[in-house]
Design a protein around this motif. Structure first.
Motif, PDB file in Angstrom:
ATOM      1  N   HIS A 333       9.841   0.109   2.296  1.00 50.72           N
ATOM      2  CA  HIS A 333       9.443   1.472   2.662  1.00 50.72           C
ATOM      3  C   HIS A 333       8.002   1.499   3.157  1.00 50.72           C
ATOM      4  CE1 HIS A 333       9.691   5.865   2.473  1.00 50.72           C
ATOM      5  NE2 HIS A 333       8.488   5.864   1.919  1.00 50.72           N
ATOM      6  N   TYR A 334       7.159   0.627   2.589  1.00 49.98           N
ATOM      7  CA  TYR A 334       5.735   0.612   2.912  1.00 49.98           C
ATOM      8  C   TYR A 334       5.342  -0.671   3.623  1.00 49.98           C
ATOM      9  CZ  TYR A 334       5.341   4.400  -0.529  1.00 49.98           C
ATOM     10  OH  TYR A 334       5.483   5.575  -1.219  1.00 49.98           O
ATOM     11  N   ASP A 335       4.546  -0.546   4.680  1.00 48.18           N
ATOM     12  CA  ASP A 335       3.870  -1.735   5.188  1.00 48.18           C
ATOM     13  C   ASP A 335       2.631  -1.970   4.320  1.00 48.18           C
ATOM     14  OD1 ASP A 335       1.726  -0.123   6.115  1.00 48.18           O
ATOM     15  OD2 ASP A 335       2.460  -0.099   8.171  1.00 48.18           O
ATOM     16  N   ILE A 336       1.894  -3.028   4.592  1.00 54.91           N
ATOM     17  CA  ILE A 336       0.817  -3.403   3.673  1.00 54.91           C
ATOM     18  C   ILE A 336      -0.260  -2.326   3.579  1.00 54.91           C
ATOM     19  CG2 ILE A 336      -0.458  -4.731   5.422  1.00 54.91           C
ATOM     20  CD1 ILE A 336      -0.096  -5.580   1.662  1.00 54.91           C
ATOM     21  N   ARG A 337      -0.650  -1.731   4.684  1.00 59.12           N
ATOM     22  CA  ARG A 337      -1.711  -0.720   4.642  1.00 59.12           C
ATOM     23  C   ARG A 337      -1.234   0.544   3.936  1.00 59.12           C
ATOM     24  NH1 ARG A 337      -6.585  -0.062   7.148  1.00 59.12           N
ATOM     25  NH2 ARG A 337      -6.203  -1.913   8.437  1.00 59.12           N
ATOM     26  N   GLU A 338      -0.021   0.989   4.239  1.00 58.19           N
ATOM     27  CA  GLU A 338       0.506   2.193   3.592  1.00 58.19           C
ATOM     28  C   GLU A 338       0.651   1.977   2.083  1.00 58.19           C
ATOM     29  OE1 GLU A 338       3.360   3.908   7.206  1.00 58.19           O
ATOM     30  OE2 GLU A 338       4.104   2.374   5.825  1.00 58.19           O
ATOM     31  N   GLY A 339       1.139   0.798   1.704  1.00 56.32           N
ATOM     32  CA  GLY A 339       1.321   0.521   0.289  1.00 56.32           C
ATOM     33  C   GLY A 339       0.007   0.479  -0.468  1.00 56.32           C
ATOM     34  N   ILE A 340      -0.994  -0.151   0.134  1.00 55.42           N
ATOM     35  CA  ILE A 340      -2.318  -0.221  -0.504  1.00 55.42           C
ATOM     36  C   ILE A 340      -2.934   1.164  -0.610  1.00 55.42           C
ATOM     37  CG2 ILE A 340      -4.703  -0.962  -0.126  1.00 55.42           C
ATOM     38  CD1 ILE A 340      -2.997  -3.147  -1.343  1.00 55.42           C
ATOM     39  N   ASN A 341      -2.908   1.930   0.472  1.00 52.45           N
ATOM     40  CA  ASN A 341      -3.516   3.259   0.455  1.00 52.45           C
ATOM     41  C   ASN A 341      -2.863   4.160  -0.591  1.00 52.45           C
ATOM     42  OD1 ASN A 341      -5.286   2.528   2.477  1.00 52.45           O
ATOM     43  ND2 ASN A 341      -4.146   3.531   4.118  1.00 52.45           N
ATOM     44  N   ARG A 342      -1.543   4.085  -0.684  1.00 57.19           N
ATOM     45  CA  ARG A 342      -0.847   4.921  -1.667  1.00 57.19           C
ATOM     46  C   ARG A 342      -1.195   4.492  -3.083  1.00 57.19           C
ATOM     47  NH1 ARG A 342       3.232   8.523  -1.392  1.00 57.19           N
ATOM     48  NH2 ARG A 342       4.670   8.780  -3.143  1.00 57.19           N
ATOM     49  N   THR A 343      -1.308   3.185  -3.294  1.00 56.09           N
ATOM     50  CA  THR A 343      -1.636   2.691  -4.631  1.00 56.09           C
ATOM     51  C   THR A 343      -3.038   3.098  -5.040  1.00 56.09           C
ATOM     52  OG1 THR A 343      -0.136   0.801  -4.344  1.00 56.09           O
ATOM     53  CG2 THR A 343      -1.804   0.618  -6.069  1.00 56.09           C
TER      54      THR A 343
END
Length: 352
Positions: A333-343
């Motif tokens: 669902h998340y690429d690396i940037r989206e996953g990091i930003n959400r976390t």
């Protein structure tokens, strides 16, 4: 804010719980999850509980971990829910005492560098004796399916030429090192799965996870991505203890769990599946930069101490080809940037 009061976390749980999977496998079933208080195990149990609550799955979950405090910290908010059993056991020494087990998921493992260096024997035994204990349970209980959560680390360094690992690659690891305890014992765990499949006829599937990050991480986690995130939410510069040229596969914990569930419900018995996608392959220094940009800080370089260095992976290129798992319909669902930003956003609300 408590993690389970966070809307973003609950949205991620709900998204995975609403995936189009063969949930009938879980209906009225008993599921045993080892490593339930870990990063991946916590999210997995929460997904199954969400499915119970929203869809009447009536799935009984035995959440297994070594100490009660970790389990109650993670799952105390469920109270005395009839579908959740908190089970204290050390899979390296204890037989898992549950009345039945339709589905067995072995997710217990030491999973960060400090543990590899400070508890190398425990690291090995969780992946070997712990796997044996969970496989013995699967045999005793006549489980319908068993999942052994393995790792990209079984491959070691990418083969010459740098092509991503496929599931048929056999890996390049120097076994005569302290750090080899983790990947070599994961490899042995996989081999045990194949031995039990051949000798006892159990149905087993093996997802090979990349480096996982997400909001269920522990503050004691010493993995690079976790350390970057902890510094970010503390408002500090991001410390990189290498040149950062290493390139690895990563994924958000919600995507790791969606992959495990995809393997469990649709994977071929006896097969391994790489959990990876090109959108989540990144050099370590670029990952540090993504985290730094999110919080307006800088990336700085430092040298690791001897114990830290002893736990670090020696692989400089460890990326996986995830096309086999994609063939089962999985995608992150998340690429690396989206996953990091959400976390980062989520941890700022729950840890600060």
């Amino acid at each position: 804010m408590f993690l389970y009061d966070n809307r973003c976390y609950l949205d991620d749980i709900t998204r995975v719980a609403d995936m189009a999977l063969d949930w009938e496998l879980f209906h009225d079933a008993t599921v045993v999850v080892s490593g339930a208080s870990g990063m991946v195990g916590t999210f997995l149990v929460d997904v199954l509980m969400a499915r119970n609550i929203s869809h009447g799955l009536n799935c009984t979950i035995h959440a297994v971990a070594r100490n009660l405090s970790g389990l109650t910290e993670r799952f105390g908010h469920y109270g005395a829910h009839e579908n959740l059993r908190l089970t204290v056991a050390d899979v390296t020494v204890d037989a898992i005492d549950v009345p039945s087990a339709d589905l067995v998921i072995h997710a217990a493992s030491n999973t960060h560098p400090l543990q590899y260096a400070s508890d190398p024997i425990g690291t090995i035994m969780t992946n070997v004796q712990g796997t044996r204990s969970m496989l013995d349970l699967a045999v005793r209980a006549h489980a319908r399916r068993t999942v052994f959560v393995s790792s990209v680390e079984i491959y070691g360094e990418n083969r010459p030429g740098g092509a991503p690992f496929t599931e048929s690659d056999m890996g390049r690891i120097d076994s005569n090192t302290l750090r080899a305890g983790y990947p070599e014992s994961k490899r042995t765990g996989e081999t045990l799965c194949q031995a039990f499949r051949a000798q006892y006829g159990i149905d087993v599937v093996i997802p090979r996870l990349p480096r996982v990050f997400g909001p269920t991480m522990r503050v004691t986690d010493t993995k690079a991505a976790s350390q970057f995130l902890l510094r970010a939410i503390a408002g500090e510069d991001i410390v990189l203890k290498s040149d950062g040229e290493q390139q690895y596969s990563f994924c958000h914990v919600s995507d790791a769990v969606s992959a495990i569930l995809t393997c469990l419900t649709a994977g071929q018995s006896g097969d391994a599946y790489n959990v990876a996608h090109p959108s989540c392959d990144v050099r370590l220094k670029d990952l540090a930069q993504i985290v730094a940009e999110k919080v307006g800080r800088a990336v700085v370089f430092a040298s690791p101490d001897a114990q830290e260095a002893g736990g670090y992976s020696q692989a400089t290129l460890a990326v996986m080809d995830g096309s086999k798992l994609a063939g089962l319909g999985w995608a992150p669902h998340y690429d690396i940037r989206e996953g990091i930003n959400r976390t980062v956003d989520l941890l700022k609300e729950t840890l600060v």
